[in-house]
Design an enzyme around this catalytic site. Structure first.
Site, PDB file in Angstrom:
ATOM      1  N   TYR A 155       8.108  22.381   8.031  1.00  0.00           N
ATOM      2  CA  TYR A 155       8.273  21.179   7.218  1.00  0.00           C
ATOM      3  C   TYR A 155       9.416  20.322   7.756  1.00  0.00           C
ATOM      4  CZ  TYR A 155       9.245  18.267   3.128  1.00  0.00           C
ATOM      5  OH  TYR A 155       9.460  17.200   2.297  1.00  0.00           O
ATOM      6  N   GLY A 159      -0.124   8.869  -1.179  1.00  0.00           N
ATOM      7  CA  GLY A 159       0.329  10.055  -1.890  1.00  0.00           C
ATOM      8  C   GLY A 159       0.801   9.763  -3.303  1.00  0.00           C
ATOM      9  N   ILE A 215       7.043  11.063  -6.740  1.00  0.00           N
ATOM     10  CA  ILE A 215       7.656   9.832  -6.244  1.00  0.00           C
ATOM     11  C   ILE A 215       6.604   8.755  -6.007  1.00  0.00           C
ATOM     12  CG2 ILE A 215       8.980   8.800  -4.359  1.00  0.00           C
ATOM     13  CD1 ILE A 215      10.351  11.507  -3.983  1.00  0.00           C
ATOM     14  N   GLY A 216       5.449   9.135  -5.473  1.00  0.00           N
ATOM     15  CA  GLY A 216       4.415   8.146  -5.198  1.00  0.00           C
ATOM     16  C   GLY A 216       3.922   7.467  -6.457  1.00  0.00           C
ATOM     17  N   LEU A 263       0.860  -1.181   0.000  1.00  0.00           N
ATOM     18  CA  LEU A 263       0.000   0.000   0.000  1.00  0.00           C
ATOM     19  C   LEU A 263       0.895   1.228   0.000  1.00  0.00           C
ATOM     20  CD1 LEU A 263      -3.141   0.642   2.182  1.00  0.00           C
ATOM     21  CD2 LEU A 263      -1.361   2.380   1.997  1.00  0.00           C
ATOM     22  N   SER A 271      12.917  13.101   3.859  1.00  0.00           N
ATOM     23  CA  SER A 271      13.551  14.166   3.087  1.00  0.00           C
ATOM     24  C   SER A 271      14.930  14.398   3.670  1.00  0.00           C
ATOM     25  CB  SER A 271      12.729  15.458   3.193  1.00  0.00           C
ATOM     26  OG  SER A 271      13.441  16.568   2.686  1.00  0.00           O
TER      27      SER A 271
END
Length: 280
Positions: free
Chosen positions: A152, A11, A16-17, A8, A139
């Protein structure tokens, strides 16, 4: 690899997803591609058709616990198992503390940190049953704090710390935990922040010169040195398929060098010298 294995991925509308969905399906996984807005699935379905693979596309809002539980339970009911989760859903953010509200920061944490926890918590019982894998796309901003990305980076730092702490606990029940750290990737992620950057500079007050310097540097990096989503997705697939995946993987030589600065910088001077140069 058995085609019966199920992953699963969150996003997956772009970047990238989306690339990870296609790559996982090509690698023989039954791939459940989830996204918050099903109306944005056209690019995903087109990429799957061009690659000649099938995806199980479902709506999932990572900040809605009921949505998460319904999707995870539905996947197990329909496919009989869950072998891996890739937490990729996230939201970009630009701002600095004096010029935004604490509620703004909480909203960033809700998507980028608590959303990851919602999905991971729902999935863990099923991953225990299959000796599965829990992979989170973080990240390089989860290792090195970056100007005007306080909220972020705080969320990504939190994810990294949580998963690093969880990894040995999960391993004791057979679940492998990994984080994947991209640098600049040529995706819609920056555009999806949804800001008028010139208006942001105009409204930045005393921070306007620093923000302008940061934006000039960042735009140049994305234009000239960004990876493709497929290149970054290759590292996610490595975490998914390696016999013994490492806990931490970077998606490029640049990302390895960048994060390495932090890991050898005991007093913080090298990092702050570097990021300070970005704001003039």
């Amino acid at each position: 690899m058995s085609s019966s294995k199920v992953v699963l991925i969150t996003g997956t509308s772009s970047g990238i997803g989306l690339a990870t969905d296609v790559a996982a399906a090509r690698a023989g996984w039954r791939t459940v591609a989830t996204l918050r807005d099903p109306d944005r699935a056209d690019a995903l379905r087109k990429a799957a058709a061009e690659a000649g693979v099938e995806l199980d596309v479902r709506r999932l809002d990572v900040v809605d616990e009921a949505s998460v539980a319904a999707v995870v339970d539905g996947v197990v009911a329909d496919h009989g198992r869950l072998d891996a989760v890739v937490n990729n859903a996230g939201a970009g953010h630009l701002g600095t503390l004096e010029n935004e509200t604490v509620a703004d920061v909480r909203a960033v944490m809700e998507v980028n940190f608590f959303g990851v926890l919602n999905v991971s918590k729902a999935a863990l019982p099923h991953l225990r049953a299959t000796a599965g894998r829990l992979i989170t796309v973080t990240s390089v901003g989860g290792v090195i704090g970056q100007p005007f990305n306080e909220a972020y980076c705080a969320a990504k730092f939190a994810v990294e710390g949580y998963m690093e702490s969880l990894a040995p606990v999960a391993a004791s029940v057979g679940v492998a935990v990994s984080v994947v750290e991209p640098g600049a990737v040529a995706t819609e992620f920056v555009n999806n922040i949804g800001l008028d950057l010139e208006a942001e500079v105009a409204a930045a007050g005393p921070y306007a010169p620093a923000l302008r310097a940061y934006l000039d540097r960042t735009v140049a990096q994305f234009l000239n040195g960004a990876q493709t989503p497929a290149e970054a997705a290759g590292t996610v697939i490595e975490a998914l398929t390696a016999e013994r995946p490492p806990f931490r993987l970077q998606t490029s030589d640049w990302a390895r060098g960048f994060t390495g600065t932090k890991l050898t910088d005991l007093d913080g001077s090298a990092v702050l010298g570097m990021t300070g140069s970005w704001v003039g």
